[in-house]
Design a protein around this motif. Structure first.
Motif, mmCIF file in Angstrom:
data_model
loop_
_atom_site.group_PDB
_atom_site.id
_atom_site.type_symbol
_atom_site.label_atom_id
_atom_site.label_comp_id
_atom_site.label_asym_id
_atom_site.label_seq_id
_atom_site.Cartn_x
_atom_site.Cartn_y
_atom_site.Cartn_z
ATOM 1 N N LYS A 95 25.207 -18.434 112.720
ATOM 2 C CA LYS A 95 24.653 -19.672 112.137
ATOM 3 C C LYS A 95 24.921 -20.750 112.695
ATOM 4 C CE LYS A 95 23.501 -22.361 107.711
ATOM 5 N NZ LYS A 95 24.213 -23.275 106.326
ATOM 6 N N LYS B 157 16.580 -13.021 107.999
ATOM 7 C CA LYS B 157 17.418 -14.284 107.521
ATOM 8 C C LYS B 157 18.469 -15.119 108.550
ATOM 9 C CE LYS B 157 20.651 -15.335 104.324
ATOM 10 N NZ LYS B 157 22.201 -15.065 103.427
ATOM 11 N N LEU C 188 18.499 -18.360 110.829
ATOM 12 C CA LEU C 188 19.332 -19.093 110.182
ATOM 13 C C LEU C 188 20.701 -19.617 111.473
ATOM 14 C CD1 LEU C 188 21.152 -17.990 107.698
ATOM 15 C CD2 LEU C 188 20.164 -20.222 107.473
ATOM 16 N N GLN D 110 12.067 -19.665 102.647
ATOM 17 C CA GLN D 110 13.681 -20.505 102.009
ATOM 18 C C GLN D 110 14.324 -20.948 102.622
ATOM 19 O OE1 GLN D 110 15.494 -17.040 99.712
ATOM 20 N NE2 GLN D 110 17.771 -18.046 99.689
ATOM 21 N N TYR D 111 14.413 -20.434 104.031
ATOM 22 C CA TYR D 111 14.930 -20.980 105.469
ATOM 23 C C TYR D 111 14.596 -20.921 106.248
ATOM 24 C CZ TYR D 111 18.720 -17.353 102.457
ATOM 25 O OH TYR D 111 18.960 -16.631 101.764
ATOM 26 N N ASN E 16 16.245 -25.177 106.017
ATOM 27 C CA ASN E 16 17.790 -24.951 105.415
ATOM 28 C C ASN E 16 18.348 -26.271 105.844
ATOM 29 O OD1 ASN E 16 18.573 -24.246 103.550
ATOM 30 N ND2 ASN E 16 20.133 -22.396 104.697
ATOM 31 N N GLY E 17 19.582 -26.622 105.333
ATOM 32 C CA GLY E 17 20.057 -28.015 105.663
ATOM 33 C C GLY E 17 19.672 -29.380 106.541
ATOM 34 N N LYS F 122 9.295 -30.525 110.009
ATOM 35 C CA LYS F 122 9.477 -30.010 108.568
ATOM 36 C C LYS F 122 8.073 -29.184 108.386
ATOM 37 C CE LYS F 122 12.616 -31.173 105.953
ATOM 38 N NZ LYS F 122 12.992 -30.900 104.318
#
Length: 200
Positions: A1, A54, A58, A108-109, A112-113, A169
């Motif tokens: 990650k 996933k 990441l 979901q990912y 992220n952050g 985004k």
């Protein structure tokens, strides 16, 4: 990650820079890319994994690619992620992934952050079944609709020349389908045309 710094929003960029040709556009950037993004190893006779997908996201991949297969030869098949070939409707992967499970992981990912970089997804169709194509469009809109870039503006202007901050985004959808294959389907308004610098 990996941890990435967020890209500036359009509000954070100097207005004079946004209004002139020096504003950074999508084509100004190198893009971390992944081929057959859920496939864990060999391109033929190997497994696909949601957990692997996933980890690919990441790790920073901002271009994901998936092959869409039909779950069956019926008139109304479900879309599944696998590997295969359009000619003869061959399937090469040992297993396949439910399309909705893949969309859930992306939702979901993907952002992220601090990650607000645009995400490009390419769908390579191994079936031209009209009901399958329609179902893929419906599921994309159901799960990712508010994140997907609509294509109205980009039918005349290549999306590669769009200011990057406008695409923050957002998900850009590309497919292997022709315009005639997506007409009167939910993909008609979200599949970005092959203009300008866009080449798979």
């Amino acid at each position: 990650k990996r941890n990435f710094d967020s890209l500036p929003s359009c509000n954070e960029i100097n207005n004079s820079l946004l209004d002139n040709e020096k504003a950074p556009v999508l084509a100004d950037y190198f893009i971390n890319s992944s081929y057959n993004s859920a496939l864990i190893g060999n391109q033929s006779r190997d497994y696909l994994s949601i957990e692997f997908l996933k980890n690919v996201i990441l790790a920073g991949a901002r271009y994901l690619e998936f092959q869409i297969n039909a779950s069956s030869l019926s008139e109304y098949p479900e879309p599944v992620i696998g590997t295969g070939n359009l000619l003869g409707n061959w399937k090469y992967s040992i297993n396949s992934l439910d399309f909705t499970d893949v969309l859930k992981v992306i939702k979901q990912y993907a952002f992220n952050g601090n990650m607000n970089y645009p995400l490009i997804i390419y769908f390579d169709f191994n079936s031209h079944n009209k009901n399958l194509i329609k179902k893929v469009g419906e599921l994309l809109n159901n799960y990712l609709g508010n994140l997907i870039v609509k294509n109205y503006k980009y039918k005349k202007i290549p999306i590669t020349l769009e200011k990057l901050c406008i695409l923050n985004k957002k998900i850009i959808v590309l497919t292997s389908l022709s315009l005639s294959q997506i007409v009167n389907t939910p993909l008609e308004n979200i599949n970005i045309p092959n203009l300008g610098f866009i080449k798979r």
